[in-house]
Design a protein around this motif. Structure first.
Motif, short mmCIF file in Angstrom:
data_model
loop_
_atom_site.label_atom_id
_atom_site.label_comp_id
_atom_site.label_asym_id
_atom_site.label_seq_id
_atom_site.Cartn_x
_atom_site.Cartn_y
_atom_site.Cartn_z
N LEU A 288 0.87 -0.68 -0.07
CA LEU A 288 -0.11 0.27 0.11
C LEU A 288 0.89 0.80 -0.21
N GLN A 289 0.25 2.70 -0.40
CA GLN A 289 1.29 3.74 0.05
C GLN A 289 0.89 4.47 1.19
N LEU A 290 1.44 4.01 1.62
CA LEU A 290 1.24 4.89 2.93
C LEU A 290 1.15 6.35 3.83
N PRO A 291 0.69 6.57 4.33
CA PRO A 291 0.09 8.13 3.85
C PRO A 291 1.49 8.83 4.45
N ASP A 292 0.75 10.57 4.00
CA ASP A 292 2.06 10.96 4.49
C ASP A 292 2.60 11.48 6.60
N THR A 293 3.20 11.50 6.90
CA THR A 293 4.17 11.35 8.14
C THR A 293 4.87 13.11 8.58
N ILE A 294 4.48 13.20 9.96
CA ILE A 294 5.45 14.10 10.49
C ILE A 294 6.47 14.45 10.16
N SER A 295 7.19 12.53 10.45
CA SER A 295 8.75 13.10 9.42
C SER A 295 8.97 13.01 8.49
N ARG A 296 8.44 12.49 7.78
CA ARG A 296 8.59 12.65 6.10
C ARG A 296 8.37 14.50 5.25
N HIS A 297 7.76 15.24 6.70
CA HIS A 297 7.61 16.36 6.06
C HIS A 297 8.12 17.09 6.92
#
Length: 371
Positions: A288-297
């Protein structure tokens, strides 16, 4: 100074409300209308100043365009002493006639022709100028510091190609603190002034040795008969802003305070559900495409404080902190929306906790925490 928190709300495709400080959208709308109705008009006794260094020494010391700007203030001795008009400063950036000024302030956002980072840098310096004018702080040796910028919001689009003015004045005065309001103004097609941005700044008089509030340093604000009604309304708004700050402080986790409390049961349940959902996504056999996370942004920026970045107290100028923080927040937001058009419209809080000295290494982080 160190900024504790800074949150930027995005106005994307015309769909956003920014009412985090308020109990409802209706209360927020009412606040905006009261802000518009209570703004100070340019006093009839205001005159154009001849020297930037004399009229606004703090702005003059940090803004490379200061010699290109127009300054208006009420001369000493005219009007009521210690009134808002007596310490008011009105500064105009001649965007329509000066290509250098226009290019320096220009923004990539289609909803604002003036970069917010430039705006906040100027606001921070100009509020210091006004606070020192009200207290006569330079002559009396009073030390004034910026405690916070609050309730800053974009009221309407900043039009490109039109002159841009900041009108800064005191709205409330305590024994050791002041609330200073800055209105950003432009003329519409009919030549009438319109409020495009507003920001409220808390300034505190402190003891130079202990850095504790020095009571009795700030003279009370006198009533100006020409704008009594508007001034009384601004005083009520200042009290409202104070109550909002107290409410937010009581509701926060206050990790730096002895009164800090752990998350409540409902907050723990919410965190539990979030971690459970993320764990299921990571361990799912289906790709699955993982949702955006705070750490990624989360993005960071680092710099060393240079001597020319000092304020009158010899520490890092707060306007640089706010400007750098906003530019980083802008980058984080632009990365999050994958380069699509958006416009920053508000900053609800920027708190200064302690001074930063020349030579200190500063690291900033900006995270997208909600969308």
């Amino acid at each position: 100074m160190i900024k504790e928190s800074k949150r930027v709300c995005l106005w994307q495709q015309g769909r956003a409300r920014f009412c985090r400080n308020f109990k409802s959208a209706a209360e927020h709308d009412e606040w905006k209308q009261r802000i518009i109705n209570s703004r100070m008009l340019l006093p009839a006794s205001a005159v154009v100043g001849n020297s930037a260094s004399l009229n606004a020494p703090f702005l003059w010391s940090v803004d490379t365009l200061s010699s290109h700007l127009s300054y208006r203030s009420v001369p000493r001795g005219r009007g009521a002493a210690n009134s808002p008009a007596a310490s008011m400063l009105d500064v105009t950036w001649p965007i329509s006639s000066n290509a250098l000024v226009q290019s320096s302030l220009s923004s990539l956002s289609g909803w604002g022709a003036v970069r917010f980072a430039k705006y906040y840098s100027a606001v921070d310096a100009l509020t210091a100028d006004v606070a020192y004018r009200h207290t006569d702080g330079l002559a009396k040796g009073i030390t004034l510091v910026t405690a916070a910028h609050n309730h800053s919001e974009k009221m309407m689009r900043t039009m490109p190609g039109r002159d841009f003015s900041l009108r800064c004045y005191v709205t409330a005065a305590g024994s050791a603190s002041l609330e200073v309001r800055t209105d950003a103004l432009q003329n519409n097609d009919a030549g009438e002034e319109e409020l495009v941005n507003v920001c409220h700044t808390t300034m505190v008089a402190v003891d130079a040795g202990t850095h504790r509030p020095k009571k009795g340093s700030v003279p009370p604000l006198s009533i100006d008969a020409e704008e009594r009604e508007a001034q009384e309304e601004r005083s009520k708004l200042a009290e409202m802003h104070k109550q909002i700050r107290l409410r937010r402080a009581a509701d926060s986790m206050q990790l730096r305070s002895k009164q800090s409390k752990p998350p409540q049961q409902d907050e723990m349940m919410h965190l539990h559900r979030l971690f459970g959902k993320v764990t299921q996504l990571h361990e799912s056999p289906v790709r699955l495409q993982l949702p955006d996370t705070i750490s990624r942004h989360t993005h960071s920026n680092s710099f060393v404080v240079m001597p020319e970045q000092r304020n009158v107290q010899g520490t890092l100028f707060g306007g640089i902190v706010v400007a750098e923080a906003f530019e980083l927040a802008y980058y984080a937001a632009k990365y999050f929306v994958r380069g699509r058009p958006f416009a920053p419209i508000a900053m609800d809080e920027a708190i200064f906790l302690q001074p930063i000295a020349p030579g200190d290494m500063v690291n900033m982080k900006a995270s997208v925490v909600h969308s």
